[in-house]
Design a protein around this motif. Structure first.
Motif, PDB file in Angstrom:
ATOM      1  N   ALA A 293      34.952 -45.761  25.334  1.00 51.87           N
ATOM      2  CA  ALA A 293      33.771 -44.887  25.345  1.00 51.87           C
ATOM      3  C   ALA A 293      33.293 -44.525  23.939  1.00 51.87           C
ATOM      4  CB  ALA A 293      34.081 -43.614  26.136  1.00 51.87           C
ATOM      5  N   GLY A 294      34.212 -44.294  23.009  1.00 50.18           N
ATOM      6  CA  GLY A 294      33.829 -43.930  21.643  1.00 50.18           C
ATOM      7  C   GLY A 294      33.084 -45.051  20.935  1.00 50.18           C
ATOM      8  N   VAL A 295      33.376 -46.278  21.287  1.00 49.23           N
ATOM      9  CA  VAL A 295      32.675 -47.427  20.709  1.00 49.23           C
ATOM     10  C   VAL A 295      31.236 -47.463  21.213  1.00 49.23           C
ATOM     11  CG1 VAL A 295      32.625 -49.950  20.583  1.00 49.23           C
ATOM     12  CG2 VAL A 295      34.806 -48.733  20.373  1.00 49.23           C
ATOM     13  N   LEU A 296      31.044 -47.193  22.500  1.00 48.65           N
ATOM     14  CA  LEU A 296      29.693 -47.150  23.054  1.00 48.65           C
ATOM     15  C   LEU A 296      28.891 -46.024  22.407  1.00 48.65           C
ATOM     16  CD1 LEU A 296      30.467 -47.777  26.829  1.00 48.65           C
ATOM     17  CD2 LEU A 296      29.571 -49.417  25.156  1.00 48.65           C
ATOM     18  N   PHE A 297      29.523 -44.884  22.227  1.00 51.33           N
ATOM     19  CA  PHE A 297      28.870 -43.758  21.554  1.00 51.33           C
ATOM     20  C   PHE A 297      28.444 -44.173  20.146  1.00 51.33           C
ATOM     21  CE2 PHE A 297      28.730 -40.033  18.910  1.00 51.33           C
ATOM     22  CZ  PHE A 297      28.184 -39.039  19.702  1.00 51.33           C
ATOM     23  N   THR A 298      29.332 -44.835  19.430  1.00 49.77           N
ATOM     24  CA  THR A 298      29.059 -45.232  18.041  1.00 49.77           C
ATOM     25  C   THR A 298      27.882 -46.191  17.935  1.00 49.77           C
ATOM     26  OG1 THR A 298      31.374 -44.889  17.423  1.00 49.77           O
ATOM     27  CG2 THR A 298      30.059 -46.309  15.974  1.00 49.77           C
ATOM     28  N   VAL A 299      27.855 -47.221  18.757  1.00 43.27           N
ATOM     29  CA  VAL A 299      26.758 -48.195  18.659  1.00 43.27           C
ATOM     30  C   VAL A 299      25.425 -47.539  19.006  1.00 43.27           C
ATOM     31  CG1 VAL A 299      26.925 -49.215  20.979  1.00 43.27           C
ATOM     32  CG2 VAL A 299      26.079 -50.598  19.074  1.00 43.27           C
ATOM     33  N   ALA A 300      25.438 -46.549  19.897  1.00 45.95           N
ATOM     34  CA  ALA A 300      24.203 -45.831  20.221  1.00 45.95           C
ATOM     35  C   ALA A 300      23.792 -44.906  19.080  1.00 45.95           C
ATOM     36  CB  ALA A 300      24.384 -45.030  21.508  1.00 45.95           C
ATOM     37  N   GLU A 301      24.739 -44.230  18.482  1.00 48.50           N
ATOM     38  CA  GLU A 301      24.435 -43.247  17.432  1.00 48.50           C
ATOM     39  C   GLU A 301      23.845 -43.887  16.188  1.00 48.50           C
ATOM     40  OE1 GLU A 301      24.642 -41.036  13.928  1.00 48.50           O
ATOM     41  OE2 GLU A 301      26.136 -42.610  14.289  1.00 48.50           O
TER      42      GLU A 301
ATOM     43  N   LYS B  69      21.673 -34.918  14.841  1.00 44.54           N
ATOM     44  CA  LYS B  69      21.927 -33.514  15.184  1.00 44.54           C
ATOM     45  C   LYS B  69      22.711 -33.401  16.491  1.00 44.54           C
ATOM     46  CE  LYS B  69      19.113 -30.262  14.350  1.00 44.54           C
ATOM     47  NZ  LYS B  69      17.967 -29.348  14.502  1.00 44.54           N
ATOM     48  N   SER B  70      22.412 -34.276  17.436  1.00 44.51           N
ATOM     49  CA  SER B  70      23.152 -34.275  18.702  1.00 44.51           C
ATOM     50  C   SER B  70      22.967 -35.627  19.378  1.00 44.51           C
ATOM     51  CB  SER B  70      22.674 -33.148  19.627  1.00 44.51           C
ATOM     52  OG  SER B  70      21.357 -33.386  20.076  1.00 44.51           O
ATOM     53  N   LEU B  71      23.919 -35.958  20.227  1.00 47.58           N
ATOM     54  CA  LEU B  71      23.808 -37.178  21.013  1.00 47.58           C
ATOM     55  C   LEU B  71      24.479 -36.933  22.354  1.00 47.58           C
ATOM     56  CD1 LEU B  71      22.859 -40.267  20.624  1.00 47.58           C
ATOM     57  CD2 LEU B  71      25.295 -40.698  20.669  1.00 47.58           C
ATOM     58  N   ARG B  72      23.730 -37.130  23.410  1.00 46.51           N
ATOM     59  CA  ARG B  72      24.251 -36.992  24.773  1.00 46.51           C
ATOM     60  C   ARG B  72      24.326 -38.392  25.372  1.00 46.51           C
ATOM     61  NH1 ARG B  72      22.230 -36.998  29.615  1.00 46.51           N
ATOM     62  NH2 ARG B  72      20.061 -36.948  28.952  1.00 46.51           N
ATOM     63  N   ILE B  73      25.448 -38.690  25.989  1.00 47.96           N
ATOM     64  CA  ILE B  73      25.615 -40.027  26.560  1.00 47.96           C
ATOM     65  C   ILE B  73      25.997 -39.916  28.028  1.00 47.96           C
ATOM     66  CG2 ILE B  73      28.040 -40.191  25.799  1.00 47.96           C
ATOM     67  CD1 ILE B  73      27.453 -43.240  25.276  1.00 47.96           C
ATOM     68  N   ASP B  74      25.376 -40.769  28.839  1.00 46.52           N
ATOM     69  CA  ASP B  74      25.709 -40.889  30.258  1.00 46.52           C
ATOM     70  C   ASP B  74      26.315 -42.273  30.459  1.00 46.52           C
ATOM     71  OD1 ASP B  74      24.630 -38.376  31.109  1.00 46.52           O
ATOM     72  OD2 ASP B  74      22.621 -39.257  31.017  1.00 46.52           O
ATOM     73  N   PHE B  75      27.587 -42.302  30.816  1.00 39.25           N
ATOM     74  CA  PHE B  75      28.261 -43.563  31.106  1.00 39.25           C
ATOM     75  C   PHE B  75      27.956 -43.923  32.551  1.00 39.25           C
ATOM     76  CE2 PHE B  75      30.801 -41.433  27.826  1.00 39.25           C
ATOM     77  CZ  PHE B  75      30.743 -42.396  26.837  1.00 39.25           C
ATOM     78  N   ARG B  76      27.400 -45.114  32.763  1.00 38.18           N
ATOM     79  CA  ARG B  76      26.956 -45.484  34.117  1.00 38.18           C
ATOM     80  C   ARG B  76      27.834 -46.523  34.787  1.00 38.18           C
ATOM     81  NH1 ARG B  76      20.483 -45.225  33.219  1.00 38.18           N
ATOM     82  NH2 ARG B  76      20.444 -43.003  32.720  1.00 38.18           N
ATOM     83  N   LYS B  77      28.274 -47.516  34.031  1.00 36.19           N
ATOM     84  CA  LYS B  77      29.113 -48.596  34.566  1.00 36.19           C
ATOM     85  C   LYS B  77      30.113 -48.989  33.495  1.00 36.19           C
ATOM     86  CE  LYS B  77      26.645 -49.706  38.346  1.00 36.19           C
ATOM     87  NZ  LYS B  77      27.135 -49.734  39.687  1.00 36.19           N
ATOM     88  N   PRO B  78      31.269 -49.530  33.874  1.00 32.81           N
ATOM     89  CA  PRO B  78      32.210 -50.024  32.869  1.00 32.81           C
ATOM     90  C   PRO B  78      31.603 -51.221  32.122  1.00 32.81           C
ATOM     91  CG  PRO B  78      33.265 -49.822  35.027  1.00 32.81           C
ATOM     92  CD  PRO B  78      31.788 -49.631  35.229  1.00 32.81           C
ATOM     93  N   ALA B  79      31.812 -51.273  30.819  1.00 33.31           N
ATOM     94  CA  ALA B  79      31.314 -52.385  30.001  1.00 33.31           C
ATOM     95  C   ALA B  79      32.437 -53.402  29.841  1.00 33.31           C
ATOM     96  CB  ALA B  79      30.848 -51.876  28.646  1.00 33.31           C
ATOM     97  N   ARG B  80      32.284 -54.542  30.497  1.00 32.63           N
ATOM     98  CA  ARG B  80      33.314 -55.583  30.484  1.00 32.63           C
ATOM     99  C   ARG B  80      32.909 -56.803  29.647  1.00 32.63           C
ATOM    100  NH1 ARG B  80      33.871 -53.276  35.675  1.00 32.63           N
ATOM    101  NH2 ARG B  80      36.032 -52.621  36.043  1.00 32.63           N
TER     102      ARG B  80
END
Length: 151
Positions: free
Chosen positions: A51-59, A80-91
Motif C-alpha cells: 500500500a505504501g508504494v501505491l501511495f508513493t507513486v500517487a503522491e 499538504k494532504s493525500l487521501r487514498i482509496d484502495f479498491r482492488k489488489p494490485a497484482r
C-alpha cells in the motif's frame, strides 16, 4: 533531456526511496502526468503491491505535474494532504495518472504570482496492467514561491 528523463533524474536525488521503488515517468507534459511502479520488489505478504508504494507513486504526481506546468525556478510544490482509496489488489505493475486543465494551471500560476503561494487539488487514478482501477487519490498541493523571487 525530456521531461520524463528530468523527472526520473530529479526523483533519484530528491526522493531516493521512490526512485528505489522503481517509480518512473511514462508521460510528463503540461497538465498531464503518468508514472509507473513495478510489482517486482514492491510486493507484500499477499503477493500484491504494498500500500505504501501505491501511495508513493500517487503522491509524486504533484511534483511531476509542476515541472512542465509552472516556473520551478521561482516556485516549488509541497504536498499538504493525500487521501487514498484502495479498491482492488494490485497484482501487476501500476500506472498512476493525473491531469489539470490549462485554465486551472493559469489560475494557480496567477495566484502564486500574486500571493506567493497557491493551493490546488489533484485527483489520480491508479490502474493495473489490465486497466482495472486499484486505487484512487485526492491530493492537496501547494505551489510556493522560493524566497527572494519577488513573488
Amino acid at each position: 533531456m525530456t521531461y520524463e528523463e528530468t523527472f526520473d533524474a530529479a526523483l533519484e536525488h530528491l526522493v531516493p526511496q521512490a526512485h528505489r521503488m522503481g517509480v518512473r515517468a511514462v508521460e510528463v507534459a503540461p497538465g498531464r502526468v503518468v508514472c509507473r511502479v513495478p510489482l517486482e520488489g514492491n510486493g507484500n505478504h499477499l503477493g500484491t503491491i504494498y500500500a505504501g508504494v501505491l501511495f508513493t507513486v500517487a503522491e509524486v504526481l504533484g511534483g511531476a505535474l509542476c515541472m512542465p506546468s509552472f516556473d520551478l525556478a521561482r516556485f516549488y510544490p509541497v504536498v499538504k494532504s493525500l487521501r487514498i482509496d484502495f479498491r482492488k489488489p494490485a497484482r501487476s505493475d501500476v500506472l498512476a495518472e493525473t491531469s489539470l486543465p490549462e485554465d486551472r494551471i493559469a489560475e494557480i500560476a496567477k495566484t502564486a504570482e500574486e500571493h506567493g503561494k497557491a493551493e490546488f487539488t489533484l485527483h489520480a487514478t491508479l490502474t493495473d496492467a489490465d486497466g482495472i482501477v486499484v486505487a484512487a487519490t485526492e491530493g492537496v498541493y501547494q505551489l510556493r514561491a522560493h524566497k527572494g523571487t519577488g513573488a
